[in-house]
Design an enzyme around this catalytic site. Structure first.
Site, PDB file in Angstrom:
ATOM      1  N   GLY A  70     -31.966  10.916  38.380  1.00 57.68           N
ATOM      2  CA  GLY A  70     -31.535  11.344  37.043  1.00 57.68           C
ATOM      3  C   GLY A  70     -30.118  10.936  36.680  1.00 57.68           C
ATOM      4  N   ARG A 103     -35.725  20.569  39.304  1.00 54.03           N
ATOM      5  CA  ARG A 103     -35.783  20.733  40.749  1.00 54.03           C
ATOM      6  C   ARG A 103     -37.251  20.823  41.163  1.00 54.03           C
ATOM      7  NH1 ARG A 103     -31.432  18.974  40.922  1.00 54.03           N
ATOM      8  NH2 ARG A 103     -29.504  19.915  41.668  1.00 54.03           N
ATOM      9  N   GLU A 109     -38.653  17.575  48.949  1.00 55.28           N
ATOM     10  CA  GLU A 109     -37.879  16.391  48.607  1.00 55.28           C
ATOM     11  C   GLU A 109     -37.085  15.958  49.837  1.00 55.28           C
ATOM     12  OE1 GLU A 109     -34.559  15.647  45.355  1.00 55.28           O
ATOM     13  OE2 GLU A 109     -36.442  16.376  44.506  1.00 55.28           O
ATOM     14  N   HIS A 159     -35.398  11.018  42.551  1.00 55.13           N
ATOM     15  CA  HIS A 159     -34.243  11.841  42.138  1.00 55.13           C
ATOM     16  C   HIS A 159     -33.064  10.957  41.692  1.00 55.13           C
ATOM     17  CE1 HIS A 159     -32.341  16.056  42.761  1.00 55.13           C
ATOM     18  NE2 HIS A 159     -31.690  15.398  41.800  1.00 55.13           N
TER      19      HIS A 159
HETATM   20  N1  LIG Z   1     -32.918  14.844  38.342  1.00 53.98           N
HETATM   21  C1  LIG Z   1     -31.612  14.813  38.439  1.00 53.98           C
HETATM   22  O1  LIG Z   1     -31.034  13.858  38.961  1.00 53.98           O
HETATM   23  C2  LIG Z   1     -30.794  15.907  37.859  1.00 53.98           C
HETATM   24  C3  LIG Z   1     -31.294  17.191  37.774  1.00 53.98           C
HETATM   25  N2  LIG Z   1     -30.536  18.185  37.217  1.00 53.98           N
HETATM   26  C4  LIG Z   1     -31.099  19.534  37.122  1.00 53.98           C
HETATM   27  O2  LIG Z   1     -31.080  19.929  35.756  1.00 53.98           O
HETATM   28  C5  LIG Z   1     -30.679  21.288  35.679  1.00 53.98           C
HETATM   29  C6  LIG Z   1     -30.169  21.626  34.301  1.00 53.98           C
HETATM   30  O3  LIG Z   1     -28.904  21.084  34.060  1.00 53.98           O
HETATM   31  P1  LIG Z   1     -28.088  21.446  32.721  1.00 53.98           P
HETATM   32  O4  LIG Z   1     -28.930  21.160  31.535  1.00 53.98           O
HETATM   33  O5  LIG Z   1     -26.757  20.835  32.815  1.00 53.98           O
HETATM   34  O6  LIG Z   1     -27.973  23.028  32.897  1.00 53.98           O
HETATM   35  P2  LIG Z   1     -27.753  24.121  31.761  1.00 53.98           P
HETATM   36  O7  LIG Z   1     -27.218  25.309  32.474  1.00 53.98           O
HETATM   37  O8  LIG Z   1     -26.986  23.554  30.630  1.00 53.98           O
HETATM   38  O9  LIG Z   1     -29.239  24.408  31.234  1.00 53.98           O
HETATM   39  C7  LIG Z   1     -30.187  25.131  31.940  1.00 53.98           C
HETATM   40  C8  LIG Z   1     -30.853  26.095  30.968  1.00 53.98           C
HETATM   41  O10 LIG Z   1     -31.985  26.678  31.612  1.00 53.98           O
HETATM   42  C9  LIG Z   1     -32.055  28.031  31.200  1.00 53.98           C
HETATM   43  N3  LIG Z   1     -32.870  28.772  32.176  1.00 53.98           N
HETATM   44  C10 LIG Z   1     -32.661  28.934  33.492  1.00 53.98           C
HETATM   45  N4  LIG Z   1     -33.633  29.656  34.046  1.00 53.98           N
HETATM   46  C11 LIG Z   1     -34.487  29.962  33.054  1.00 53.98           C
HETATM   47  C12 LIG Z   1     -35.694  30.722  32.985  1.00 53.98           C
HETATM   48  N5  LIG Z   1     -36.229  31.286  34.063  1.00 53.98           N
HETATM   49  N6  LIG Z   1     -36.291  30.847  31.803  1.00 53.98           N
HETATM   50  C13 LIG Z   1     -35.780  30.282  30.719  1.00 53.98           C
HETATM   51  N7  LIG Z   1     -34.643  29.540  30.697  1.00 53.98           N
HETATM   52  C14 LIG Z   1     -34.006  29.398  31.861  1.00 53.98           C
HETATM   53  C15 LIG Z   1     -30.614  28.494  31.123  1.00 53.98           C
HETATM   54  O11 LIG Z   1     -30.494  29.614  30.274  1.00 53.98           O
HETATM   55  C16 LIG Z   1     -29.940  27.259  30.545  1.00 53.98           C
HETATM   56  O12 LIG Z   1     -29.885  27.306  29.131  1.00 53.98           O
HETATM   57  C17 LIG Z   1     -29.638  21.406  36.807  1.00 53.98           C
HETATM   58  O13 LIG Z   1     -29.451  22.739  37.211  1.00 53.98           O
HETATM   59  C18 LIG Z   1     -30.268  20.558  37.885  1.00 53.98           C
HETATM   60  O14 LIG Z   1     -31.122  21.333  38.693  1.00 53.98           O
HETATM   61  C19 LIG Z   1     -29.295  17.931  36.748  1.00 53.98           C
HETATM   62  C20 LIG Z   1     -28.760  16.685  36.813  1.00 53.98           C
HETATM   63  C21 LIG Z   1     -29.447  15.566  37.412  1.00 53.98           C
HETATM   64  O1  LIG Z   2     -26.460  16.980  39.373  1.00 52.46           O
HETATM   65  C1  LIG Z   2     -27.542  17.377  39.858  1.00 52.46           C
HETATM   66  O2  LIG Z   2     -27.865  18.574  39.838  1.00 52.46           O
HETATM   67  C2  LIG Z   2     -28.449  16.418  40.478  1.00 52.46           C
HETATM   68  O3  LIG Z   2     -29.569  16.746  40.762  1.00 52.46           O
HETATM   69  C3  LIG Z   2     -28.020  15.036  40.764  1.00 52.46           C
HETATM   70  O4  LIG Z   2     -27.055  14.544  39.972  1.00 52.46           O
END
Ligand SMILES: NC(=O)C1=CN([C@@H]2O[C@H](COP(=O)(O)OP(=O)(O)OC[C@H]3O[C@@H](n4cnc5c(N)ncnc54)[C@H](O)[C@@H]3O)[C@@H](O)[C@H]2O)C=CC1
Ligand SMILES: O=C(O)C(=O)CO
Length: 327
Positions: free
Chosen positions: A287, A237, A266, A285
């Site tokens: 991903g 993010r 954004e 964005h």
């Molecule tokens: N660019 C894009 O299109 C996309 C972006 N995303 C972003 O990616 C993020 C992650 O997705 P997932 O891997 O599925 O989530 P997830 O929940 O599997 O992994 C996130 C990890 O970050 C850790 N975490 C959170 N805050 C932390 C901190 N302050 N210090 C240390 N570790 C911390 C959590 O413990 C967790 O293990 C989503 O929340 C979203 O914001 C997700 C999909 C698409």
């Molecule tokens: O899934 C998310 O969190 C995204 O940012 C877009 O797929």
């Protein structure tokens, strides 16, 4: 039960909802004002929510007391006040796993693009400045054996680590809320403190889920501790980084470069000076923007609402505590 979807999603999800007997409403235009969006939410039981433009905050929940369930078309849920949803016992679903490969592909692509100075070289070709072969010009850096630091080693971070290990035999270090035993066993990933992550990473890739308390955690204080050859990647993010501080670090060559799929704000402003820098690659964005991931997201979002409509638990629920509180 009636479902409001604020933007068209892949047919697979819409068909699933209709086949389950749910009434589906999708407005005929995309750029809804907040007023239009709210008025549609008010008249529906369930929302399939696309994008993070509209916030599910206290005001939303107060204004839309009829909404009983929300299925996000995203894995990220930083635009939802989960405590408010919990206090009203409203389950909120998201779309984990199906987009982890696609999103980590983009982090991986950005890492290589920045390392090999893709935007600088694309621009040269575009302006007709191909140039002669020059042994000292346009040199990138190789990633083989370098250290990849992952901030937030969850689903997407793990996929990024696996790819980087397999392709470049990178050493994986990570900082996470919890130890990731699977990554430690499979990839030899090493858990480090935040400070160590910043100072040791050749590539620092952000994959944590965003919370307001972590706003601009990656700022001048952090950039000044990073290596001169370091590459900063953010596909999580935009709120995680201070974009002015990042610009300064890049413009002054305190770090090597940055690859961003998410920006702050954004969408990025057209005249943001960071776009002028040759050591930066910015994507809008994208991903999860693959056919496979977007179909998977549509399917999970539909499954979440169908389960809810049958009085069952959402299969991918951010706040499963609403179910235990009910019982
Ligand atoms: N660019 C894009 O299109 C996309 C972006 N995303 C972003 O990616 C993020 C992650 O997705 P997932 O891997 O599925 O989530 P997830 O929940 O599997 O992994 C996130 C990890 O970050 C850790 N975490 C959170 N805050 C932390 C901190 N302050 N210090 C240390 N570790 C911390 C959590 O413990 C967790 O293990 C989503 O929340 C979203 O914001 C997700 C999909 C698409
Ligand atoms: O899934 C998310 O969190 C995204 O940012 C877009 O797929």
């Amino acid at each position: 039960m009636k479902v409001f979807i604020n933007k068209r999603i892949p047919e697979i999800g819409i068909n699933m909802l209709k086949e389950a007997g749910l009434e589906v409403f999708i407005p005929d235009h995309d750029n809804l004002s907040r007023e239009e969006w709210l008025s549609y939410c008010k008249s529906h039981d369930m929302i399939l929510s696309v994008g993070a433009e509209f916030k599910y905050d206290k005001d939303f929940f107060n204004e839309c007391p009829n909404v009983k369930a929300i299925a996000l078309y995203s894995v990220g849920f930083d635009h939802v006040d989960i405590q408010e949803a919990n206090s009203r016992k409203i389950p909120v679903g998201n779309t984990p796993d199906v987009l982890s490969k696609a999103t980590s592909d983009i982090a991986f692509l950005l890492m290589q693009s920045v390392a090999r100075r893709a935007s600088y070289n694309f621009e040269k070709v575009k302006v007709g400045n191909w140039g002669d072969f020059d042994p000292l010009h346009a040199l990138g850096q190789e990633l083989y054996g370098k250290t990849l630091g992952i901030f937030g080693l969850g689903r997407i971070g793990f996929e990024m680590a696996k790819k980087s290990k397999a392709a470049f035999d990178m050493n994986i270090i990570y900082h996470n809320r919890h130890r990731n035993q699977e990554a430690e066993n499979e990839l030899g990933a090493k858990y480090v403190s935040f400070e160590e992550l910043i100072s040791r990473s050749d590539v620092l890739s952000i994959h944590a889920n965003f919370k307001e308390e972590q706003k601009e955690l990656f700022n001048a204080d952090v950039f000044k501790e990073m290596k001169e050859n370091a590459i900063f990647i953010n596909t999580a993010r935009g709120g995680f980084h201070n974009q002015k501080d990042l610009y300064d670090a890049l413009a002054e060559h305190k770090i090597w470069g940055a690859g961003l799929d998410v920006t702050n704000p954004e969408p990025i402003f057209k005249d943001d000076p960071i776009l002028e820098l040759s050591n930066v690659c910015v994507l809008p964005h994208i991903g999860s923007a693959t056919v496979e991931a977007r179909n998977g997201m549509a399917k999970i979002a539909a499954e979440n609402l169908i389960a809810f409509s049958k009085g069952e638990k959402m299969p991918a629920c951010i706040n499963p505590e609403v179910y235990s509180e009910k019982s």
